[in-house]
Design a protein around this motif. Structure first.
Motif, PDB file in Angstrom:
ATOM      1  N   MET A  62       0.839  -1.194   0.000  1.00 39.30           N
ATOM      2  CA  MET A  62       0.000   0.000   0.000  1.00 39.30           C
ATOM      3  C   MET A  62       0.879   1.250   0.000  1.00 39.30           C
ATOM      4  SD  MET A  62      -1.472  -0.213   3.882  1.00 39.30           S
ATOM      5  CE  MET A  62      -0.368  -0.281   5.316  1.00 39.30           C
ATOM      6  N   ASN A 307      -5.238   5.866   6.070  1.00 40.98           N
ATOM      7  CA  ASN A 307      -6.350   5.239   5.378  1.00 40.98           C
ATOM      8  C   ASN A 307      -5.840   3.908   4.825  1.00 40.98           C
ATOM      9  OD1 ASN A 307      -8.202   7.312   5.751  1.00 40.98           O
ATOM     10  ND2 ASN A 307      -7.546   8.389   3.896  1.00 40.98           N
ATOM     11  N   THR A 309      -6.159   1.387   2.090  1.00 38.12           N
ATOM     12  CA  THR A 309      -6.737   1.135   0.777  1.00 38.12           C
ATOM     13  C   THR A 309      -6.560  -0.326   0.420  1.00 38.12           C
ATOM     14  OG1 THR A 309      -4.652   1.731  -0.293  1.00 38.12           O
ATOM     15  CG2 THR A 309      -6.261   3.481   0.020  1.00 38.12           C
ATOM     16  N   GLN A 310      -7.541  -0.888  -0.263  1.00 43.78           N
ATOM     17  CA  GLN A 310      -7.486  -2.285  -0.700  1.00 43.78           C
ATOM     18  C   GLN A 310      -7.143  -3.224   0.456  1.00 43.78           C
ATOM     19  OE1 GLN A 310      -4.617  -1.973  -3.982  1.00 43.78           O
ATOM     20  NE2 GLN A 310      -6.316  -2.099  -5.414  1.00 43.78           N
ATOM     21  N   ASP A 354     -13.907  -0.471   0.080  1.00 50.23           N
ATOM     22  CA  ASP A 354     -12.526  -0.932  -0.070  1.00 50.23           C
ATOM     23  C   ASP A 354     -11.536   0.053   0.525  1.00 50.23           C
ATOM     24  OD1 ASP A 354     -13.147   0.930  -2.003  1.00 50.23           O
ATOM     25  OD2 ASP A 354     -11.840   0.074  -3.530  1.00 50.23           O
ATOM     26  N   LEU A 355     -12.036   1.160   1.076  1.00 60.05           N
ATOM     27  CA  LEU A 355     -11.191   2.129   1.781  1.00 60.05           C
ATOM     28  C   LEU A 355     -11.630   2.175   3.239  1.00 60.05           C
ATOM     29  CD1 LEU A 355      -9.111   4.457   1.864  1.00 60.05           C
ATOM     30  CD2 LEU A 355     -10.979   6.010   1.258  1.00 60.05           C
TER      31      LEU A 355
END
Length: 436
Positions: A62, A307, A309-310, A354-355
Motif C-alpha cells: 500500500m 487510510n 486502501t485495498q 474498499d477504503l
C-alpha cells in the motif's frame, strides 16, 4: 569434537529458524518475484524490463509504495529509466555531456506517481508503488519499469548480475534472495502470431516476515456473542504500549487541521486505547438458526494518519468450508493445502468499502456472513464459533488467549437463550464504542 558438534547443531537451528520466520502457513508459496528481462544490447550495456510480481494471496503493498534497491556487481550506471526513478543521482562528475540518470553503486528505485507524461510511462507502471495482492486482483498485482544500464558488459557472458537486493513495501519485513539466471522470458505479439524472447533473464525472490517488520502485532481481535453478554476485549498492550503519543477520542486535537496528514516516517498517531493497536477486528456470533448460523465482523481503524486502501482480512475457521453468503464484503476461499478448506479472505467492494478510513466516525467497516452447519462438527461449546487465526493486511492479529471466550450459560440450554440475539443486534453498534 563435542564442542564442534554443538556449534554445528546451534548453527543448524539458527538457519532453520531464520528460514521459518518468513514462512506463512496460510500462504506457503507467497512471495514477490522481481524479474529482469534484457530486451536489447547497447554500445556499453543493455536495456531491461523489470517487473515486480506479487504472488502473495492477501498481502499487498500500500501507499507510499515499494522501494527497490540493489548493489551493482561492477561500475554500472543507469543512463535512463521509464516508469520509475532513483531517489538519488549520486556523483556523476566524471561524465561529460550525456549525464547518467544515476551513478550510485547502490541505487534506490521508486515507482512514479499516476499522471506523469505519457512518454515516461510503460505498462503496469506509475501507480505510486501500490501493488494489489494476487488473491484480490491478479491483474493489479504487478508493477514494472524499464532501465537502460551502461558500463555493464554487452553479452550474456560479460553482464554481471546485481547483488544484495532489498525491498521495502512500504516498511521493512521483506528479505530478498540472490539473483538467479533463469530461462529467457517468451513474449507474444498482440495478435499471437509471432513470439520473441528476452536476450537474458534473471529473477530475485523476496519473502515477508512479520517478525522482521515489527516486534509487536499491528492488530488485535475481540469477541462477543448473542448467548452471553460478556465482551472479550483485545488484550492490554496487544500491540505494545511503548508509543505514548496517543490522542483521547474526546480530545479537541482530533479536530485540528492536519491531524490526518501522514508523517514523513509513516509513524502512526493512535487513538488512546488499552490495546494500543492501529486496527481492531471484532467477531460477534450473532444468530443461531436451525441449519445455519450468522457471524458479524467489524474492522475499526484507530490510526488518525492512515487510510487503509485495498485492505484484506483473512480468517481461519473450520466452518468456512460452508460459507453460504457474505454481506457487504467480497469473499474468496483460500486453500493453502489440498483438502483443507478452513481459510478465507475478505476484502472491500470496489468504490463502496474498499477504503478503511482513518480513526474517527467513519473509521470502520462491517459485514455479516451466513454459514451452514455441519451436524458432525458444529457447536457453540469451548469457543468453537470463534476464529483460530485472523490476519489484517497480511499481518497476524493477536487473539484473546485460547481459553478466553464468551461461554455458554450453565443454567439453561442454548435453545432457551436464542431470543437474546435481538438484544445483541441492537447492542452491536455500541460494542464498537465500548470495547475500544
Amino acid at each position: 569434537m563435542r564442542g564442534s558438534g554443538f556449534i554445528l547443531l546451534l548453527f543448524a537451528l539458527v538457519l532453520v529458524s531464520s528460514c521459518a520466520v518468513a514462512f506463512d502457513p496460510l500462504d506457503p508459496t507467497g512471495n514477490i518475484t522481481i524479474k529482469w528481462d534484457v530486451i536489447s544490447w547497447t554500445p556499453d550495456g543493455y536495456v531491461a524490463m523489470v517487473m515486480l510480481n506479487n504472488f502473495q494471496m492477501y498481502r499487498h503493498i500500500m501507499s507510499p509504495g515499494w522501494t527497490l534497491g540493489w548493489t551493482w556487481a561492477k561500475k554500472e550506471v543507469i543512463w535512463s529509466m521509464v516508469g520509475a526513478q532513483t531517489t538519488d543521482q549520486g556523483d556523476c562528475t566524471k561524465f561529460k555531456g550525456n549525464i547518467p540518470h544515476c551513478c550510485k553503486r547502490t541505487p534506490t528505485v521508486v515507482d512514479l506517481l499516476p499522471g506523469v507524461p505519457y512518454n515516461q510511462q510503460i505498462a503496469n507502471c506509475c501507480k505510486g508503488g501500490v501493488v494489489a495482492s494476487y488473491g484480490q486482483d491478479p491483474a493489479a498485482a504487478v508493477s514494472a519499469f524499464q532501465v537502460s544500464v551502461g558500463l555493464s558488459g554487452t553479452s550474456n557472458k560479460t553482464v554481471k548480475l546485481p547483488k544484495n537486493f532489498t525491498l521495502l513495501g512500504p516498511g521493512p519485513g521483506y528479505t530478498c534472495g540472490p539473483a538467479k539466471i533463469v530461462p529467457s522470458t517468451v513474449f507474444w505479439t498482440p495478435d499471437k502470431r509471432r513470439k520473441t524472447q528476452a536476450l537474458m533473464t534473471w529473477k530475485v525472490t523476496c519473502t515477508y516476515s512479520q517478525i522482521l517488520a515489527s516486534k509487536h502485532p499491528s492488530c488485535c481481535v475481540s469477541f462477543s456473542s448473542f448467548y452471553n453478554d460478556t465482551i472479550i476485549p483485545c488484550q492490554s498492550c496487544a500491540c505494545g504500549c511503548e508509543n505514548k503519543n496517543c490522542i483521547e477520542s474526546d480530545s479537541n486535537q482530533i479536530t485540528m487541521p492536519g491531524i490526518n496528514t501522514p508523517s514523513k516516517d509513516n509513524s502512526p498517531l493512535l487513538q488512546c486505547t488499552h490495546h494500543m493497536c492501529p486496527v481492531r477486528v471484532h467477531w460477534h456470533v450473532k444468530i443461531n438458526y436451525k441449519e445455519y448460523w450468522r457471524a458479524k465482523i467489524a474492522i475499526s481503524n484507530f490510526n488518525y494518519r492512515m487510510n487503509y486502501t485495498q485492505w484484506t482480512l483473512v480468517v481461519q475457521h473450520p466452518n468456512l468450508d460452508n460459507v453460504t453468503e457474505v454481506f457487504s464484503f467480497e469473499y474468496k476461499p483460500l486453500v493453502p493445502y489440498p483438502s483443507i478448506n478452513d481459510t478465507g479472505m475478505f476484502y472491500g467492494m470496489k468504490y463502496y468499502n474498499d477504503l478503511l478510513m482513518e480513526a474517527g466516525t467513519y473509521g470502520n467497516v462491517q459485514s455479516e456472513l451466513l454459514l451452514k452447519k455441519d451436524v458432525n462438527t458444529f457447536t457453540f461449546k469451548q469457543g468453537w464459533a470463534f476464529p483460530r487465526k485472523v490476519y489484517f493486511n497480511g499481518d497476524e492479529c493477536m487473539l484473546p488467549p485460547p481459553d478466553v471466550y464468551p461461554h455458554l450459560p450453565n443454567s439453561s440450554p442454548v435453545s432457551s437463550r436464542f431470543g437474546f440475539h435481538n438484544f445483541a443486534t441492537v447492542l452491536f453498534p455500541l460494542l464498537l464504542l465500548t470495547i475500544w
